[in-house]
Design an enzyme around this catalytic site. Structure first.
Site, PDB file in Angstrom:
ATOM      1  N   LYS A  16     -39.456 -32.243  32.927  1.00 11.01           N
ATOM      2  CA  LYS A  16     -40.627 -31.995  33.690  1.00 11.01           C
ATOM      3  C   LYS A  16     -41.133 -30.129  33.785  1.00 11.01           C
ATOM      4  CE  LYS A  16     -41.605 -35.099  36.471  1.00 11.01           C
ATOM      5  NZ  LYS A  16     -39.696 -35.597  36.320  1.00 11.01           N
ATOM      6  N   ARG A  91     -47.280 -39.766  42.751  1.00 13.82           N
ATOM      7  CA  ARG A  91     -45.635 -40.429  42.783  1.00 13.82           C
ATOM      8  C   ARG A  91     -45.951 -42.050  42.994  1.00 13.82           C
ATOM      9  NH1 ARG A  91     -40.664 -38.114  43.020  1.00 13.82           N
ATOM     10  NH2 ARG A  91     -41.111 -36.470  44.270  1.00 13.82           N
ATOM     11  N   ARG A 130     -25.637 -31.917  32.901  1.00 17.29           N
ATOM     12  CA  ARG A 130     -26.551 -31.351  34.109  1.00 17.29           C
ATOM     13  C   ARG A 130     -25.511 -31.258  35.256  1.00 17.29           C
ATOM     14  NH1 ARG A 130     -32.051 -31.541  36.254  1.00 17.29           N
ATOM     15  NH2 ARG A 130     -31.034 -32.841  37.760  1.00 17.29           N
ATOM     16  N   ARG A 136     -23.358 -30.276  40.981  1.00 19.02           N
ATOM     17  CA  ARG A 136     -23.627 -30.418  41.636  1.00 19.02           C
ATOM     18  C   ARG A 136     -22.646 -31.762  41.605  1.00 19.02           C
ATOM     19  NH1 ARG A 136     -29.966 -29.671  39.735  1.00 19.02           N
ATOM     20  NH2 ARG A 136     -30.147 -32.072  41.380  1.00 19.02           N
ATOM     21  N   ARG A 147     -31.987 -43.147  41.604  1.00 21.56           N
ATOM     22  CA  ARG A 147     -32.744 -42.986  41.339  1.00 21.56           C
ATOM     23  C   ARG A 147     -33.937 -42.655  39.691  1.00 21.56           C
ATOM     24  NH1 ARG A 147     -30.080 -37.882  41.519  1.00 21.56           N
ATOM     25  NH2 ARG A 147     -31.422 -37.007  39.181  1.00 21.56           N
TER      26      ARG A 147
END
Length: 195
Positions: A16, A91, A130, A136, A147
């Site tokens: 997105k 959301r 990623r 991360r 998530r």
């Protein structure tokens, strides 16, 4: 004529943010994300910004009523008059209903909701890749799947909500950035043909 008042939907890792930036460059309209809106409202010191800050400082989720107030404040800015790309708001269905009430007060309506569809296992792979590239540590498989579950529970119902109002276009989010951008452009052009 391309739709210019847009909402991008999709699970974490669907692309997105990348696609929103391409649309910003192509259409010359702002990307409005929840995090950016909240930070800007806090920095501006507005009433809703002060409310948001009190929750953020306490490490709590900012309640819907405050997020909705911040969104209305942001969408009233002059740069959003020609169009906008919503990313991360609404959301939930409750936030979508509030958006539907808010936009007519601002003299506009949502023209298109683009939902990026990507297989969950592919998303997990993307996010793990990623996470490795960016170092991360918060993006481990358990956190990613949590998530995803939250997205399925709270945000995915928006697909049915926007399908029922006729503004939804589902776009295959697999492929390279340009291929996905081309599919999104096509979905936005459809809006102009129907007006």
């Amino acid at each position: 004529m391309s739709a210019r008042r847009l909402l991008l939907l999709g699970p974490p890792g669907a692309g997105k943010g990348t696609q929103a930036q391409l649309l910003v460059a192509r259409l010359g309209i702002p990307q409005i994300s929840t995090g950016d809106m909240l930070r800007a409202a806090v920095a501006a010191g507005s009433d809703v910004g002060r409310q948001a800050k009190s929750y953020m400082d306490a490490g709590k989720l900012v309640p819907d009523a405050v997020v909705i107030g911040v969104a209305e404040e942001r969408l009233a800015h002059p740069d959003a008059k020609r169009g906008f790309i919503l990313d991360g708001f609404p959301r939930t269905v409750a936030q979508a209903e509030a958006l539907d009430e808010m936009l007519p007060r601002l003299g506009c309506s949502l023209e298109r909701c683009v939902a990026l569809k990507v297989d969950e296992e592919e998303l997990v792979k993307r996010l793990l890749r990623r996470s490795e590239q960016e170092g991360r540590s918060d993006d481990n498989e358990i956190a990613i799947r949590t998530r995803m579950g939250e997205y399925r529970e709270k945000t995915e119902p928006l697909i049915a909500y926007y399908r029922s109002s006729g503004v939804l276009r589902e776009v295959d989010g697999l492929g390279n950035v340009d291929e996905v951008a081309h599919r999104i452009a096509k979905a936005l052009e459809e809006a102009g043909e129907r007006r």
